[in-house]
Write a protein that holds these residues in place. Structure first.
Motif, short mmCIF file in Angstrom:
data_model
loop_
_atom_site.label_atom_id
_atom_site.label_comp_id
_atom_site.label_asym_id
_atom_site.label_seq_id
_atom_site.Cartn_x
_atom_site.Cartn_y
_atom_site.Cartn_z
N LYS A 91 0.83 -1.21 0.00
CA LYS A 91 0.00 0.00 0.00
C LYS A 91 0.86 1.26 0.00
CE LYS A 91 -2.91 -1.15 3.40
NZ LYS A 91 -4.12 -1.07 4.29
N LEU A 92 1.95 1.23 0.77
CA LEU A 92 2.80 2.42 0.84
C LEU A 92 3.53 2.68 -0.49
CD1 LEU A 92 4.22 2.11 4.45
CD2 LEU A 92 2.62 3.83 3.61
N ALA A 93 3.94 1.62 -1.18
CA ALA A 93 4.56 1.80 -2.49
C ALA A 93 3.56 2.42 -3.47
CB ALA A 93 5.07 0.46 -3.02
N PHE A 94 2.34 1.89 -3.49
CA PHE A 94 1.28 2.47 -4.32
C PHE A 94 1.02 3.90 -3.90
CE2 PHE A 94 -3.41 1.61 -5.83
CZ PHE A 94 -3.30 2.66 -6.73
N TYR A 95 0.98 4.16 -2.59
CA TYR A 95 0.72 5.50 -2.09
C TYR A 95 1.78 6.49 -2.57
CZ TYR A 95 -0.20 9.28 1.23
OH TYR A 95 -0.48 10.50 1.79
N ASP A 96 3.04 6.12 -2.49
CA ASP A 96 4.11 7.03 -2.91
C ASP A 96 4.01 7.37 -4.39
OD1 ASP A 96 5.11 7.06 -0.35
OD2 ASP A 96 6.67 5.56 -0.73
N ALA A 97 3.76 6.36 -5.21
CA ALA A 97 3.60 6.61 -6.64
C ALA A 97 2.33 7.40 -6.93
CB ALA A 97 3.59 5.29 -7.40
N GLY A 98 1.25 7.05 -6.22
CA GLY A 98 -0.03 7.70 -6.47
C GLY A 98 -0.05 9.15 -6.04
N THR A 99 0.56 9.49 -4.90
CA THR A 99 0.56 10.88 -4.47
C THR A 99 1.44 11.74 -5.38
OG1 THR A 99 2.28 10.33 -2.84
CG2 THR A 99 0.00 10.43 -2.07
N ALA A 100 2.50 11.15 -5.93
CA ALA A 100 3.29 11.88 -6.92
C ALA A 100 2.45 12.16 -8.17
CB ALA A 100 4.54 11.08 -7.28
N ALA A 101 1.63 11.19 -8.54
CA ALA A 101 0.80 11.35 -9.74
C ALA A 101 -0.30 12.38 -9.54
CB ALA A 101 0.19 10.01 -10.13
N ARG A 102 -0.93 12.39 -8.38
CA ARG A 102 -2.06 13.31 -8.16
C ARG A 102 -1.61 14.66 -7.64
NH1 ARG A 102 -6.09 11.65 -3.56
NH2 ARG A 102 -5.73 13.72 -2.69
N GLY A 103 -0.34 14.77 -7.25
CA GLY A 103 0.19 16.07 -6.85
C GLY A 103 -0.20 16.51 -5.46
N GLY A 104 -0.49 15.58 -4.58
CA GLY A 104 -0.85 15.94 -3.21
C GLY A 104 -1.27 14.72 -2.43
N GLU A 105 -1.37 14.88 -1.12
CA GLU A 105 -1.72 13.77 -0.25
C GLU A 105 -3.12 13.95 0.34
OE1 GLU A 105 1.51 11.89 2.05
OE2 GLU A 105 2.54 13.82 1.84
N PRO A 106 -3.88 12.87 0.49
CA PRO A 106 -5.21 12.96 1.12
C PRO A 106 -5.08 13.27 2.61
CG PRO A 106 -4.67 10.68 0.68
CD PRO A 106 -3.58 11.50 0.06
N PRO A 107 -6.15 13.74 3.25
CA PRO A 107 -6.06 14.17 4.65
C PRO A 107 -5.63 13.06 5.60
CG PRO A 107 -8.35 14.12 3.90
CD PRO A 107 -7.48 14.00 2.69
N TRP A 108 -6.00 11.81 5.32
CA TRP A 108 -5.62 10.71 6.19
C TRP A 108 -4.41 9.97 5.67
CZ3 TRP A 108 -7.02 10.16 11.04
CH2 TRP A 108 -8.17 10.82 11.48
N GLY A 109 -3.67 10.59 4.76
CA GLY A 109 -2.44 10.00 4.28
C GLY A 109 -2.66 8.62 3.70
N ALA A 110 -1.80 7.68 4.11
CA ALA A 110 -1.86 6.33 3.57
C ALA A 110 -2.81 5.41 4.33
CB ALA A 110 -0.45 5.71 3.57
N LEU A 111 -3.52 5.93 5.32
CA LEU A 111 -4.47 5.10 6.06
C LEU A 111 -5.69 4.80 5.19
CD1 LEU A 111 -4.48 6.59 9.67
CD2 LEU A 111 -3.59 4.40 8.93
N THR A 112 -6.08 3.54 5.15
CA THR A 112 -7.23 3.14 4.34
C THR A 112 -8.37 2.56 5.15
OG1 THR A 112 -6.23 0.95 3.97
CG2 THR A 112 -5.78 2.66 2.32
N GLY A 113 -8.15 2.23 6.43
CA GLY A 113 -9.18 1.58 7.23
C GLY A 113 -10.22 2.54 7.74
N VAL A 114 -11.29 1.98 8.31
CA VAL A 114 -12.39 2.80 8.82
C VAL A 114 -12.15 3.25 10.25
CG1 VAL A 114 -14.05 1.64 7.32
CG2 VAL A 114 -13.74 0.82 9.67
N ARG A 115 -11.13 2.69 10.92
CA ARG A 115 -10.90 2.99 12.35
C ARG A 115 -9.47 3.49 12.57
NH1 ARG A 115 -14.25 -1.55 12.23
NH2 ARG A 115 -16.16 -1.31 13.49
N PRO A 116 -9.15 4.69 12.13
CA PRO A 116 -7.78 5.19 12.28
C PRO A 116 -7.35 5.39 13.73
CG PRO A 116 -9.22 6.92 11.45
CD PRO A 116 -10.01 5.65 11.39
N VAL A 117 -8.31 5.56 14.64
CA VAL A 117 -7.97 5.81 16.05
C VAL A 117 -7.31 4.59 16.68
CG1 VAL A 117 -8.94 6.42 18.32
CG2 VAL A 117 -9.81 7.52 16.26
#
Length: 494
Positions: A91-117
């Protein structure tokens, strides 16, 4: 987007990150290679003697992006640890490539689950300090500063809730799958009461049987009820006599002497009357929800709600007059036809009323909802971000603090739902449900019992029939199934 997985079959991990980074894309697994210029991801995994390495080669918008992440093979000690570590680096490898492609990071970064706490909570339970837990969110998962603060506040509330729970305590959920009408964003299994009126009394007959079976099981197993939560649907779709019967049966069959919180979702203001609220108060309800979702009449109409903002004010006044001590109000950021200014006005009106709890949801497009099918008129991700930024600042300024949060699929802007409260007015049930702190025994239509072994984190689920007619027909099996709760505790302890 076309996905090609080599050296592994972790489809779910790839799809979760795809949804986080490119929510408009849907996964495809073609047999042949992509055509030149097509959006595609090659996600590969290689396991060597010392390192396991994940590589992502992403074609997006006519450009190529590459990234790699690795972990030591010494981390891969058992199947569960192996799956977690390998999925993390993929997931982190995809995240690094994907954030470079989209030009920014989502608010929850590389977290994908429903329970970040759960991440900072587990870290602190293992001995980390708050600063260390926050650095984990920042450095490993790239969570933005504002979302880290939300998660850390909620982690503190989760730890406090956990310390308050005694062995053998459970929570009770009672599902009432009826609503006056169906909202445009809703995908819950609930029956429009206008078409299902004849089912309510037979449903209550069946539910009272399940209450009796549950009470006997809890007594035999030595389990005690700590919180009660009536949800749905909209429980106050029931009449005052029906509510009185149901709550009376619950008190007759289930020992509530240790219950410290009793919530009923009144929810829809068009179902709230002084007579119903008097029943709730007399039967021990200590927390009630009056949920406007918006205070904008045009948005309410577009959602398919029959009430208007003035009805919300009337219902809130009745709830205050009932003497029920804690009132929750829900708002949704991102509703069709709403704007940042409209949402701001709604929140200001809600805060002026002074509820003990305010829950701010971000609109999630759910399969089966009318909104998912029809679409159109939704605020942009930037507008939703403006709504939430204002909400977090305004709620803190009003003396409220975040105490639980969760995320959902297809959520506008990949944001979150957050429960806020005045200090001391946290809903223990909401924390226990979302953070999976102890068992929730569920009754009624669509109820899902979640059995939790606190020592190991092991979870089992028992699902009731969803639809009222099906629930009525299967009530014998549903009642018999309650014995599995006691069997779980006999096998796993408390």
């Amino acid at each position: 987007m076309k996905l090609y997985l080599y050296g592994h079959d972790y489809k779910y991990a790839a799809e979760q990150m795809l949804l986080t980074l490119f929510p408009a894309q849907r996964p495809e697994y073609p047999a042949g290679p992509p055509a030149p210029g097509e959006d595609a991801l090659v996600l590969s995994l290689h396991r060597g003697a010392v390192w396991a390495t994940a590589t992502a080669a992403l074609s997006y918008g006519g450009r190529e992006y590459r990234a790699a992440r690795r972990c030591r093979t010494a981390e891969l000690t058992d199947p569960l640890s192996t799956d977690r570590a390998l999925q993390r680096i993929l997931k982190l490898a995809f995240y690094d490539a994907g954030t470079a492609a989209r030009g920014g990071e989502p608010p929850w970064g590389a977290l994908t689950g429903v329970r970040p706490v759960k991440i900072p909570t587990k870290a602190m339970l293992a001995g980390a300090g708050p600063a260390q837990a926050e650095r984990l969110l920042r450095d490993t998962y790239r969570v933005t500063e504002g979302r880290r603060r939300l998660a850390m506040d909620c982690a503190g509330a989760s730890l406090a809730a956990l310390r308050s729970l005694a062995p053998g305590e459970v929570s009770l959920y009672v599902g009432i799958p009826f609503c006056p009408t169906r909202c445009a964003y809703c995908s819950f299994v609930s029956a429009d009461v206008g078409r299902a009126l004849k089912l309510i009394d037979p449903f209550l007959d069946a539910l009272c049987r399940e209450l009796a079976a549950t009470g006997a099981m809890l007594a035999d197993a030595g389990l005690r009820v700590r919180t009660v939560y009536f949800g749905g649907g909209t429980p106050t779709t029931l009449s005052a006599p029906q509510l009185d019967r149901l709550m009376g049966e619950l008190a007759e069959h289930i020992d509530l002497s240790g219950c410290t919180e009793y919530t009923v979702e009144a929810g829809r203001p068009d179902t709230i009357t002084a007579e119903k609220l008097a029943v709730l108060a007399r039967r021990g309800c200590s927390r009630v929800s009056v949920n406007p979702q918006t205070m904008q009449d045009a948005v309410l109409e577009r959602m398919g709600r029959a009430h208007r903002a003035d009805d919300i004010l009337r219902a809130y006044a009745l709830a205050r007059e009932s003497g029920i001590g804690c009132i929750n109000m829900d708002l949704i950021a991102g509703l069709p036809g709403d704007s940042a200014a409209g949402f701001r006005a709604s929140l200001e009106q809600v805060l002026a009323l002074g509820p003990e709890n305010v829950t701010v949801h971000t609109l999630a497009l759910k399969k089966g909802s009318r909104l998912m099918e029809e679409g159109g008129g939704l605020p942009s991700g930037a507008a939703v971000a403006d709504m939430l930024d204002f909400a977090w600042a305004a709620l803190r300024a009003a003396g409220q603090r975040p105490y639980y949060l969760y995320r959902q699929k297809y959520m506008s802007g990949s944001f979150e739902n957050v429960g806020w409260c005045r200090p001391g007015a946290e809903s223990l049930y909401n924390i226990c449900m979302m953070e999976e702190l102890h068992t929730i025994v569920s009754l009624g239509g669509g109820g899902v019992t979640k059995l939790i072994d606190r020592a190991t984190g092991h979870i089992e689920r028992l699902a009731n029939a969803k639809y009222p007619q099906e629930y009525i027909q299967k009530i014998d099996a549903i009642c018999a199934d309650k014995a599995r709760v006691a069997q779980f505790y006999a096998a796993h302890g408390r």
